[in-house]
Design a protein around this motif. Sequence first.
Motif, PDB file in Angstrom:
ATOM      1  N   TRP A   1      61.025  61.525   5.590  1.00  0.00           N
ATOM      2  CA  TRP A   1      60.406  62.857   5.581  1.00  0.00           C
ATOM      3  C   TRP A   1      58.975  62.829   5.031  1.00  0.00           C
ATOM      4  CZ3 TRP A   1      64.552  66.880   3.555  1.00  0.00           C
ATOM      5  CH2 TRP A   1      65.602  66.929   4.483  1.00  0.00           C
TER       6      TRP A   1
ATOM      7  N   GLY B   1      59.023  69.868  11.194  1.00  0.00           N
ATOM      8  CA  GLY B   1      59.646  68.607  10.799  1.00  0.00           C
ATOM      9  C   GLY B   1      60.984  68.446  11.506  1.00  0.00           C
TER      10      GLY B   1
ATOM     11  N   VAL C   1      68.577  66.702   9.693  1.00  0.00           N
ATOM     12  CA  VAL C   1      68.936  68.005   9.116  1.00  0.00           C
ATOM     13  C   VAL C   1      70.218  68.490   9.787  1.00  0.00           C
ATOM     14  CG1 VAL C   1      68.248  70.439   8.959  1.00  0.00           C
ATOM     15  CG2 VAL C   1      66.577  68.628   8.522  1.00  0.00           C
TER      16      VAL C   1
ATOM     17  N   GLU D   1      69.684  72.348   4.320  1.00  0.00           N
ATOM     18  CA  GLU D   1      68.876  71.124   4.441  1.00  0.00           C
ATOM     19  C   GLU D   1      67.519  71.429   5.093  1.00  0.00           C
ATOM     20  OE1 GLU D   1      72.600  67.979   4.636  1.00  0.00           O
ATOM     21  OE2 GLU D   1      71.310  68.164   6.395  1.00  0.00           O
TER      22      GLU D   1
ATOM     23  N   MET E   1      63.928  70.540   3.635  1.00  0.00           N
ATOM     24  CA  MET E   1      62.851  69.817   4.327  1.00  0.00           C
ATOM     25  C   MET E   1      61.534  70.598   4.237  1.00  0.00           C
ATOM     26  SD  MET E   1      62.451  68.685   8.317  1.00  0.00           S
ATOM     27  CE  MET E   1      63.145  67.065   8.404  1.00  0.00           C
TER      28      MET E   1
ATOM     29  N   THR F   1      58.312  69.006   2.339  1.00  0.00           N
ATOM     30  CA  THR F   1      57.211  68.484   3.165  1.00  0.00           C
ATOM     31  C   THR F   1      56.101  69.509   3.412  1.00  0.00           C
ATOM     32  OG1 THR F   1      58.158  69.210   5.269  1.00  0.00           O
ATOM     33  CG2 THR F   1      58.873  67.047   4.444  1.00  0.00           C
TER      34      THR F   1
ATOM     35  N   VAL G   1      61.545  73.694  11.334  1.00  0.00           N
ATOM     36  CA  VAL G   1      62.422  72.515  11.353  1.00  0.00           C
ATOM     37  C   VAL G   1      63.172  72.507  12.672  1.00  0.00           C
ATOM     38  CG1 VAL G   1      64.480  71.473  10.281  1.00  0.00           C
ATOM     39  CG2 VAL G   1      62.724  72.499   8.837  1.00  0.00           C
TER      40      VAL G   1
END
Length: 338
Positions: A188, A204, A208, A213, A217, A221, A226
């Motif tokens: 990540w 990202g 996941v 989660e 992330m 990040t 996501v």
Amino acid sequence: MLSMRDLIAAGPVRLAPMASYTNAPYRLVARECGAGFSTNEEIDAAALLGMGMSKAAVWTAIDPGEGPVAMQLLGNSEETLVPAAVRLVEAGASVIDINMGCPAKKAVTKGKGAALMRDVPRTARILGALRRELTALDIPLTIKIRGGWDDTCLNAVEVARMAEDVGVDAITVHPRTRSQQYAGRAPWEVIADVVRAVRIPVTGNGDVRSLAEAQWMMAATGCLGVMVGRGALGRPWMFDPEHEARPVGERRAHEAATRRRHLSLIEAMLPPREALVHTRRQLSLYTTGRVGAGVVRGRIFEATSIAEAGAIFEAFEAKAAVGQTPDEGAVPLAGVSD
Ligand SMILES: Cc1cc2nc3c(=O)[nH]c(=O)nc-3n(C[C@H](O)[C@H](O)[C@H](O)COP(=O)(O)O)c2cc1C
């Protein structure tokens, strides 16, 4: 032009494109469960240009209920990617995404997918040509990249900066390299490096499996969105923020209703042959992790009609509900495993 920042922020957790899975019925069911806008599975630009209208219509189908859909192209030159992008816009794409991560040998040996990460000047020319055409059509251009080609070519940041310079509107980062394929932990920190390097929105992706989660992330990040791939296969309800809080009985009932809705969309939206193939494929995913999955999958794949496949699954569910495995009293099919 549609703002990618607004579009991503409106539904930050999205279904990742997955070849053979993320067609219109699955995208719609994921959206209904709470996923943000979807990206269809990759379409080879050259193949699309050579396709007859009826085959192309199946590949490019979008349901109005899906809202905006990004359509993804795989290709190696502006000569194919630009006209293919125009065709996808005519078919209803709201965003054009270029696949720069496909690790398959048959793609990279032709300079497509992850191979685009290895030749930055060539890729800049291709993206520049797409940008000009799509600006004229008022359509955002996005890319989906990997961390790099291999350990000696970790150039996600360089590629992201180049993309921003040529006018790409958003980037998705699956941080494994092409040589890592899908193995090992997704690093990540590469996503965070790209977030720091560009001003355009970054999504990202990698490993996941839940909304918690996904939040993790984003916090770790700084990414705006996501994408969830394998963690959403056979579990579209993972996009539903209410799902985990439901009591078990209600949760199971909701899962069953979602699955039935998915199957009815497959039957309604796909031509009969594709509908049977996708019914078998998706039903088998709905057995993942359950006792007796291998045996029931074998039966599902042998079903010769959608009704038969559905009945096999429902019998499996009914037996699971009373604590039996589906192979009790039946001969296991040879060669079938979980
Ligand atoms: C079966 C399968 C098909 C995939 N097809 C595509 C594709 O068509 N386009 C793409 O950009 N990525 C594709 N991917 C990669 C996923 O979008 C995603 O980047 C990858 O699976 C990592 O995310 P995950 O850990 O959430 O699965 C595919 C992955 C899988 C497992």
